[in-house]
Design an enzyme around this catalytic site. Structure first.
Site, PDB file in Angstrom:
ATOM      1  N   ASP A  11       0.843  -1.204   0.000  1.00  0.00           N
ATOM      2  CA  ASP A  11       0.000   0.000   0.000  1.00  0.00           C
ATOM      3  C   ASP A  11       0.876   1.252   0.000  1.00  0.00           C
ATOM      4  OD1 ASP A  11      -2.381   1.379   0.018  1.00  0.00           O
ATOM      5  OD2 ASP A  11      -3.164   0.448   1.816  1.00  0.00           O
ATOM      6  N   HIS A 204      -6.610   4.429   6.734  1.00  0.00           N
ATOM      7  CA  HIS A 204      -5.763   5.488   6.183  1.00  0.00           C
ATOM      8  C   HIS A 204      -6.019   6.722   7.044  1.00  0.00           C
ATOM      9  CE1 HIS A 204      -4.253   3.626   2.380  1.00  0.00           C
ATOM     10  NE2 HIS A 204      -5.176   2.751   2.723  1.00  0.00           N
ATOM     11  N   CYS A 235      -4.099   4.793  -2.294  1.00  0.00           N
ATOM     12  CA  CYS A 235      -4.544   3.987  -3.432  1.00  0.00           C
ATOM     13  C   CYS A 235      -4.622   4.870  -4.672  1.00  0.00           C
ATOM     14  CB  CYS A 235      -5.917   3.382  -3.128  1.00  0.00           C
ATOM     15  SG  CYS A 235      -6.612   2.487  -4.528  1.00  0.00           S
ATOM     16  N   ASN A 244      -1.346   5.258   4.941  1.00  0.00           N
ATOM     17  CA  ASN A 244      -1.924   4.386   5.962  1.00  0.00           C
ATOM     18  C   ASN A 244      -1.568   4.957   7.326  1.00  0.00           C
ATOM     19  OD1 ASN A 244      -1.107   2.467   3.559  1.00  0.00           O
ATOM     20  ND2 ASN A 244      -2.745   1.483   4.703  1.00  0.00           N
TER      21      ASN A 244
HETATM   22  P1  HMG Z   1      -8.715  -5.501 -16.685  1.00  0.00           P
HETATM   23  O1  HMG Z   1      -7.947  -4.611 -17.619  1.00  0.00           O
HETATM   24  O2  HMG Z   1     -10.211  -5.381 -16.628  1.00  0.00           O
HETATM   25  O3  HMG Z   1      -8.267  -7.042 -16.874  1.00  0.00           O
HETATM   26  O4  HMG Z   1      -8.117  -5.246 -15.230  1.00  0.00           O
HETATM   27  P2  HMG Z   1      -8.520  -8.129 -17.955  1.00  0.00           P
HETATM   28  O5  HMG Z   1      -8.865  -9.381 -17.221  1.00  0.00           O
HETATM   29  O6  HMG Z   1      -9.456  -7.609 -19.016  1.00  0.00           O
HETATM   30  O7  HMG Z   1      -7.063  -8.319 -18.596  1.00  0.00           O
HETATM   31  C1  HMG Z   1      -6.420  -7.315 -19.361  1.00  0.00           C
HETATM   32  C2  HMG Z   1      -4.934  -7.655 -19.490  1.00  0.00           C
HETATM   33  O8  HMG Z   1      -4.331  -7.587 -18.205  1.00  0.00           O
HETATM   34  C3  HMG Z   1      -4.673  -9.065 -20.024  1.00  0.00           C
HETATM   35  O9  HMG Z   1      -3.466  -8.989 -20.764  1.00  0.00           O
HETATM   36  C4  HMG Z   1      -4.416  -9.849 -18.773  1.00  0.00           C
HETATM   37  O10 HMG Z   1      -3.597 -10.993 -18.959  1.00  0.00           O
HETATM   38  C5  HMG Z   1      -3.706  -8.834 -17.908  1.00  0.00           C
HETATM   39  P3  HMG Z   1      -3.476  -9.023 -22.370  1.00  0.00           P
HETATM   40  O11 HMG Z   1      -4.245 -10.279 -22.722  1.00  0.00           O
HETATM   41  O12 HMG Z   1      -4.193  -7.765 -22.771  1.00  0.00           O
HETATM   42  O13 HMG Z   1      -2.012  -9.027 -22.719  1.00  0.00           O
HETATM   43  N1  HMG Z   1      -3.893  -9.146 -16.491  1.00  0.00           N
HETATM   44  C6  HMG Z   1      -2.890  -9.347 -15.624  1.00  0.00           C
HETATM   45  N2  HMG Z   1      -1.547  -9.287 -15.762  1.00  0.00           N
HETATM   46  C7  HMG Z   1      -0.811  -9.587 -14.658  1.00  0.00           C
HETATM   47  N3  HMG Z   1      -1.366  -9.871 -13.449  1.00  0.00           N
HETATM   48  C8  HMG Z   1      -2.688  -9.935 -13.291  1.00  0.00           C
HETATM   49  C9  HMG Z   1      -3.506  -9.660 -14.417  1.00  0.00           C
HETATM   50  N4  HMG Z   1      -4.841  -9.626 -14.578  1.00  0.00           N
HETATM   51  C10 HMG Z   1      -5.060  -9.319 -15.856  1.00  0.00           C
HETATM   52  N5  HMG Z   1      -3.215 -10.234 -12.094  1.00  0.00           N
HETATM   53  C11 HMG Z   1      -7.591  -5.945 -13.014  1.00  0.00           C
HETATM   54  C12 HMG Z   1      -8.635  -5.925 -14.109  1.00  0.00           C
HETATM   55  C13 HMG Z   1      -8.261  -6.417 -11.727  1.00  0.00           C
HETATM   56  C14 HMG Z   1      -6.471  -6.910 -13.391  1.00  0.00           C
HETATM   57  C15 HMG Z   1      -7.004  -4.514 -12.852  1.00  0.00           C
HETATM   58  O14 HMG Z   1      -8.069  -3.625 -12.704  1.00  0.00           O
HETATM   59  C16 HMG Z   1      -6.089  -4.368 -11.672  1.00  0.00           C
HETATM   60  O15 HMG Z   1      -5.011  -4.982 -11.658  1.00  0.00           O
HETATM   61  N6  HMG Z   1      -6.459  -3.555 -10.670  1.00  0.00           N
HETATM   62  C17 HMG Z   1      -5.680  -3.442  -9.459  1.00  0.00           C
HETATM   63  C18 HMG Z   1      -5.745  -2.055  -8.945  1.00  0.00           C
HETATM   64  C19 HMG Z   1      -4.976  -1.985  -7.652  1.00  0.00           C
HETATM   65  O16 HMG Z   1      -4.027  -2.722  -7.425  1.00  0.00           O
HETATM   66  N7  HMG Z   1      -5.379  -1.050  -6.776  1.00  0.00           N
HETATM   67  C20 HMG Z   1      -4.717  -0.836  -5.523  1.00  0.00           C
HETATM   68  C21 HMG Z   1      -4.889  -1.946  -4.561  1.00  0.00           C
HETATM   69  S1  HMG Z   1      -6.427  -1.920  -3.685  1.00  0.00           S
HETATM   70  C22 HMG Z   1      -6.154  -0.845  -2.376  1.00  0.00           C
HETATM   71  O17 HMG Z   1      -5.172  -0.160  -2.349  1.00  0.00           O
HETATM   72  C23 HMG Z   1      -7.120  -0.816  -1.222  1.00  0.00           C
HETATM   73  C24 HMG Z   1      -6.609  -1.545   0.013  1.00  0.00           C
HETATM   74  O18 HMG Z   1      -5.394  -0.990   0.454  1.00  0.00           O
HETATM   75  C25 HMG Z   1      -7.637  -1.464   1.145  1.00  0.00           C
HETATM   76  C26 HMG Z   1      -8.119  -0.034   1.400  1.00  0.00           C
HETATM   77  O19 HMG Z   1      -7.305   0.847   1.627  1.00  0.00           O
HETATM   78  O20 HMG Z   1      -9.331   0.133   1.376  1.00  0.00           O
HETATM   79  C27 HMG Z   1      -6.360  -3.050  -0.286  1.00  0.00           C
HETATM   80 MG    MG Z   2      -5.177   0.755   1.675  1.00  0.00          MG
END
Ligand code: HMG
Ligand code: MG
Length: 283
Positions: A11, A204, A235, A244
């Site tokens: 994070d 956070h 985020c 955080n």
């Molecule tokens: P998408 O673009 O809708 O995915 O993203 P898709 O399934 O259509 O795939 C598109 C392309 O991405 C494909 O590649 C997949 O293989 C690739 P292509 O065929 O075009 O070459 N792909 C991946 N590559 C590597 N690793 C993977 C993966 N998945 C798909 N895992 C997706 C959907 C969920 C993947 C995207 O939106 C994403 O990665 N989002 C993450 C965002 C994120 O990390 N945000 C921060 C974390 S959450 C947070 O901070 C909150 C928290 O702290 C708690 C709080 O504070 O409340 C936890």
């Molecule tokens: Mg967080």
């Protein structure tokens, strides 16, 4: 006994504008490993297009020195993420969804219901591999797009994750806007529904309320807290989400309140200096 889940390497680093070299991330995790923490969220196997800052998480996992007794966990949004987490030998994974539809769309590009469907095969495979799974509920109190989130909505998503089979649920105040009264209210609705699932709180700190919320949660029975040394974090898909709650501040506040927190503050301070040096911040 308090469990601290140090989320700084995930994070903390996911929202940084500058690219941090892999070796600096490894040094940060290794410094944290000396502090006696139970769990370190060391990276995320999310799309490298969406979060380029953590594209090298696999390499980080391969290069860290794993301390005995420490769980090294990672975010996993889908089966592709699980494959990568397994390859990197993560000890535990965390799936993540939200209590607000708009935030979930912006963050993982799907509805809450669709995210839960995506998690099902991830959880099935994790179960058969005996890999522990945490489930995050972001925007459990406030959403950067929709405003106040009804507590019933947050409760329902927590329950959906419990039903899906996670063993720990982390309730997130993603933009640091919750008040102690809101925390008390949500926990009174959620805690009776958890069964054997362990609750964690993830605050956070935008308005200086996070420590008060940690203490309120502790009084309500919470013993697991997510935090990051030096309060780094945020985020990229939650505008205005600041750091955080700081690990050192959480440790001190809980100890002052009478809790036992078995971590080494001097080692944490060393880890904070390592992180700040990598981030180019003044200590
Ligand atoms: P998408 O673009 O809708 O995915 O993203 P898709 O399934 O259509 O795939 C598109 C392309 O991405 C494909 O590649 C997949 O293989 C690739 P292509 O065929 O075009 O070459 N792909 C991946 N590559 C590597 N690793 C993977 C993966 N998945 C798909 N895992 C997706 C959907 C969920 C993947 C995207 O939106 C994403 O990665 N989002 C993450 C965002 C994120 O990390 N945000 C921060 C974390 S959450 C947070 O901070 C909150 C928290 O702290 C708690 C709080 O504070 O409340 C936890
Ligand atoms: Mg967080």
């Amino acid at each position: 006994m308090i469990r601290i889940v140090e989320v700084g390497p995930r994070d903390g680093l996911q929202n940084e504008a500058r690219t941090i070299p892999t070796e600096d991330k490894v040094a940060f995790v290794d410094a944290l490993s000396k502090a006696g923490l139970q769990e370190i969220e060391a990276g995320a196997f999310v799309s490298p297009e969406w979060v380029p800052q953590l594209a090298d998480s696999g390499e980080v996992f391969r290069r860290i020195h794993r301390a005995p007794g420490v769980t090294y966990s990672a975010l996993v949004p889908n089966e592709r993420g699980l494959d990568r987490a397994l390859e990197a030998r993560a000890d535990k994974i965390a799936v993540f969804t939200a209590a607000s539809e708009t935030f979930n769309q912006k963050n993982i590009n799907c509805s809450i219901a669709e995210s839960l469907r995506r998690f099902a095969p991830v959880l099935d495979r994790a179960r058969s591999l005996k890999l522990p799974v945490r489930g995050y509920v972001s925007t459990a109190f406030w959403c950067p797009y929709e405003g106040k989130v009804p507590p019933e909505k947050a409760r329902d998503v927590v329950v959906a994750l419990v039903d899906a089979g996670v063993e720990e649920v982390s309730i997130g105040d993603t933009i640091g806007k919750a008040t102690a009264a809101e925390v008390r209210d949500l926990l009174s609705r959620v805690l009776p529904l958890l069964g054997s699932v362990r609750p964690a709180m993830h605050f956070h700190d935008t308005y200086g309320q996070a420590i008060e919320n940690v203490l309120e949660s502790w009084r309500a029975g919470i013993r697991t807290f997510d935090c990051s040394v030096g309060g780094i974090g945020g985020c990229p898909y939650a505008p205005g989400a600041p750091g955080n709650v700081g690990t050192e501040a959480v440790v001190r506040a809980l100890r002052d309140a009478g809790a036992t927190v078995d971590v080494d503050l001097t080692a944490l301070e060393g880890a904070r200096r390592t992180a700040f040096a990598a981030l180019g911040r003044n200590s």
